[in-house]
Each structure stands twice: as structure tokens, then as C-alpha cells.
Design a protein around this motif. Structure first.
Motif, PDB file in Angstrom:
ATOM      1  N   ALA A  65      16.942  83.954  59.507  1.00 26.36           N
ATOM      2  CA  ALA A  65      17.235  83.339  58.211  1.00 26.36           C
ATOM      3  C   ALA A  65      16.598  84.120  57.071  1.00 26.36           C
ATOM      4  O   ALA A  65      15.586  84.797  57.234  1.00 26.36           O
ATOM      5  CB  ALA A  65      16.735  81.900  58.191  1.00 26.36           C
ATOM      6  N   ASP A  66      17.199  84.016  55.901  1.00 22.43           N
ATOM      7  CA  ASP A  66      16.651  84.595  54.678  1.00 22.43           C
ATOM      8  C   ASP A  66      15.745  83.541  54.039  1.00 22.43           C
ATOM      9  O   ASP A  66      16.170  82.748  53.210  1.00 22.43           O
ATOM     10  CB  ASP A  66      17.784  84.991  53.724  1.00 22.43           C
ATOM     11  CG  ASP A  66      17.269  85.638  52.452  1.00 22.43           C
ATOM     12  OD1 ASP A  66      16.087  86.048  52.433  1.00 22.43           O
ATOM     13  OD2 ASP A  66      18.036  85.724  51.475  1.00 22.43           O
ATOM     14  N   HIS A  67      14.484  83.522  54.470  1.00 25.51           N
ATOM     15  CA  HIS A  67      13.550  82.482  54.052  1.00 25.51           C
ATOM     16  C   HIS A  67      12.266  83.149  53.568  1.00 25.51           C
ATOM     17  O   HIS A  67      11.746  84.053  54.230  1.00 25.51           O
ATOM     18  CB  HIS A  67      13.265  81.549  55.229  1.00 25.51           C
ATOM     19  CG  HIS A  67      12.448  80.349  54.888  1.00 25.51           C
ATOM     20  ND1 HIS A  67      12.565  79.655  53.700  1.00 25.51           N
ATOM     21  CD2 HIS A  67      11.480  79.691  55.603  1.00 25.51           C
ATOM     22  CE1 HIS A  67      11.724  78.645  53.689  1.00 25.51           C
ATOM     23  NE2 HIS A  67      11.052  78.638  54.830  1.00 25.51           N
ATOM     24  N   ASP A  68      11.742  82.706  52.428  1.00 30.10           N
ATOM     25  CA  ASP A  68      10.645  83.427  51.790  1.00 30.10           C
ATOM     26  C   ASP A  68       9.264  82.848  52.084  1.00 30.10           C
ATOM     27  O   ASP A  68       8.270  83.276  51.500  1.00 30.10           O
ATOM     28  CB  ASP A  68      10.861  83.490  50.278  1.00 30.10           C
ATOM     29  CG  ASP A  68      10.920  82.102  49.632  1.00 30.10           C
ATOM     30  OD1 ASP A  68      10.770  81.088  50.360  1.00 30.10           O
ATOM     31  OD2 ASP A  68      11.106  82.025  48.402  1.00 30.10           O
ATOM     32  N   SER A  69       9.166  81.906  52.997  1.00 31.21           N
ATOM     33  CA  SER A  69       7.858  81.339  53.334  1.00 31.21           C
ATOM     34  C   SER A  69       6.994  82.376  54.036  1.00 31.21           C
ATOM     35  O   SER A  69       7.438  83.061  54.958  1.00 31.21           O
ATOM     36  CB  SER A  69       8.048  80.128  54.255  1.00 31.21           C
ATOM     37  OG  SER A  69       6.862  79.827  54.950  1.00 31.21           O
ATOM     38  N   SER A  70       5.726  82.480  53.618  1.00 31.79           N
ATOM     39  CA  SER A  70       4.838  83.439  54.277  1.00 31.79           C
ATOM     40  C   SER A  70       4.532  83.003  55.715  1.00 31.79           C
ATOM     41  O   SER A  70       4.272  83.841  56.585  1.00 31.79           O
ATOM     42  CB  SER A  70       3.533  83.615  53.485  1.00 31.79           C
ATOM     43  OG  SER A  70       2.738  82.450  53.518  1.00 31.79           O
ATOM     44  N   ASN A  71       4.569  81.703  55.989  1.00 27.17           N
ATOM     45  CA  ASN A  71       4.385  81.242  57.370  1.00 27.17           C
ATOM     46  C   ASN A  71       5.551  81.700  58.244  1.00 27.17           C
ATOM     47  O   ASN A  71       5.358  82.153  59.373  1.00 27.17           O
ATOM     48  CB  ASN A  71       4.267  79.717  57.407  1.00 27.17           C
ATOM     49  CG  ASN A  71       2.954  79.226  56.841  1.00 27.17           C
ATOM     50  OD1 ASN A  71       1.930  79.884  56.951  1.00 27.17           O
ATOM     51  ND2 ASN A  71       2.980  78.059  56.222  1.00 27.17           N
ATOM     52  N   PHE A  72       6.754  81.574  57.723  1.00 30.12           N
ATOM     53  CA  PHE A  72       7.937  82.050  58.447  1.00 30.12           C
ATOM     54  C   PHE A  72       7.831  83.545  58.697  1.00 30.12           C
ATOM     55  O   PHE A  72       8.089  84.013  59.815  1.00 30.12           O
ATOM     56  CB  PHE A  72       9.189  81.721  57.627  1.00 30.12           C
ATOM     57  CG  PHE A  72      10.474  82.204  58.232  1.00 30.12           C
ATOM     58  CD1 PHE A  72      11.048  81.554  59.309  1.00 30.12           C
ATOM     59  CD2 PHE A  72      11.125  83.310  57.697  1.00 30.12           C
ATOM     60  CE1 PHE A  72      12.254  81.995  59.858  1.00 30.12           C
ATOM     61  CE2 PHE A  72      12.320  83.747  58.237  1.00 30.12           C
ATOM     62  CZ  PHE A  72      12.882  83.094  59.318  1.00 30.12           C
TER      63      PHE A  72
END
Length: 202
Positions: A65-72
Motif C-alpha cells: 500500500a501507499d501509506h505514509d505511516s512511519s510504523n508501516f
């Protein structure tokens, strides 16, 4: 009454936003624009109903996914393939009533046909021991810790092996049977069905 887990509906987004932002420090706040982005792009975005009212929601997505969470990003830098639970929120009046377990059972049923692992995090600040215990009882284990640069919060990074995935993928590949209980919740994201076999359970 029973708990019903189903896809979120567009007219429910304001209620979902209110639930999220009333959840307390264990859940990062959202604004309407970011929630709308999740609605339009998240592979899995489901709500729970109990007694005809909204009892909570869960948002999840695959490793691609294109997700900007640093945890992700932390998980993606270390693991090639997983289903990430970005957030789960249960209304305060419904906590302890089985809604969280219903969500995790539903999310796992979805993920284990498509991904080898579940990933999520739990913030370590405050009194989150019950949350860690909940995840541990569901089979998650800590694989590291991460300090979020955007918030300064430290999180325990948790993963759970999905033992059914290797057999499902070896048997069906990318062509899962077309039956209602397998139909993915967010049918707009067909790319999520392209999986590859990685990992096995001990």
C-alpha cells in the motif's frame, strides 16, 4: 445481540471520525481528509454494529500500500509481505464486550488467504498493558520497538504468523474461489489479490 462486522458506508464517515478522535491517546487523531483517503484507498475498512449502533471500526492494508505511516514503513523495511492493521477503535461503552475479538477474527479471516503475517503496533506510553495482553492472547509477538519521529511516541511492533496462508497459496495461487465469504471487503483494490508464498508457521 450479535456483533455484525461489515464494510463501512460513506455516510458513516463522520461517526467513524468521532469514534477515532474520542478514543484517547492510544489512537492517533484523524481529520476528515485523511479518513476520506482511507475510505477511498484502504484495502480493508470495516465497522462493527451492535444493537443497531456503530460499535467500532478497523482499517488495514497490505505491504504494497501507499501509506505514509512511519510504523508501516518500519514493517515494510523488515518484512516482504504482511497485512497491516493501521488502527482499530472500539467505542468506550462497548469495550470488553467482544467487539475487538470480532474485528480481529474477521481481519484474520480476510488476511490469512492473502498474506503470511499480520502486523500492528501498540503504543508503550501510558497504561497499555491490557492492550498488549489482548494482542498476546491473540497470538501476536513483539518483533521490535519503534520511536515515531512524527509524534515522539514509542511503539511495540507486533506480528502474528498466519499458518493457513502457505497452504492456501500453494493450493489456489492468485485464483481464490469465487464464493461470498472470500469476497474481499474492498473490491476496488484488486491489486491486493496478487500474493506470493513467503514464510511458514513454526
Amino acid at each position: 445481540m450479535s456483533i455484525v462486522v461489515r464494510d463501512v458506508r460513506e455516510h458513516e464517515l463522520d461517526s467513524v471520525l468521532a469514534l477515532n478522535n474520542a478514543a484517547g491517546p492510544a489512537i492517533l487523531p484523524l481529520d476528515a481528509a485523511r479518513l476520506r483517503h482511507f475510505f477511498e484507498t484502504a484495502e480493508y475498512f470495516r465497522v462493527a454494529e451492535r444493537d443497531g449502533t456503530l460499535a467500532g471500526f478497523l482499517i488495514g492494508m497490505g505491504a504494497g500500500a501507499d501509506h505514509d505511516s512511519s510504523n508501516f514503513r518500519w514493517f515494510r523495511e523488515r518484512y516482504p509481505d504482511f497485512f497491516y492493521i493501521d488502527r482499530i477503535v472500539v467505542a468506550s461503552r462497548r469495550r470488553g464486550g467482544g467487539v475487538g475479538r470480532a474485528f480481529y477474527a474477521d481481519a484474520q479471516s480476510y488476511a490469512e488467504l492473502r498474506y503470511p503475517q499480520l502486523a500492528c503496533e501498540v503504543f508503550l506510553e501510558g497504561t497499555n498493558d491490557p492492550v498488549l495482553l489482548f494482542h498476546g492472547s491473540f497470538g501476536f509477538r513483539e518483533v521490535g520497538q519503534h520511536l515515531m519521529t512524527e509524534t515522539g511516541l514509542r511503539a511495540a511492533m507486533l506480528m502474528k504468523q498466519l499458518c493457513s496462508y502457505p497452504w492456501v497459496h500453494e493450493t489456489y495461487g492468485n485464483a481464490l474461489p469465487d464464493v461470498p465469504w472470500i469476497t474481499q471487503p474492498r473490491t476496488s483494490n484488486q491489486a491486493a489479490l496478487v500474493r506470493r508464498p513467503t514464510g511458514t508457521c513454526p
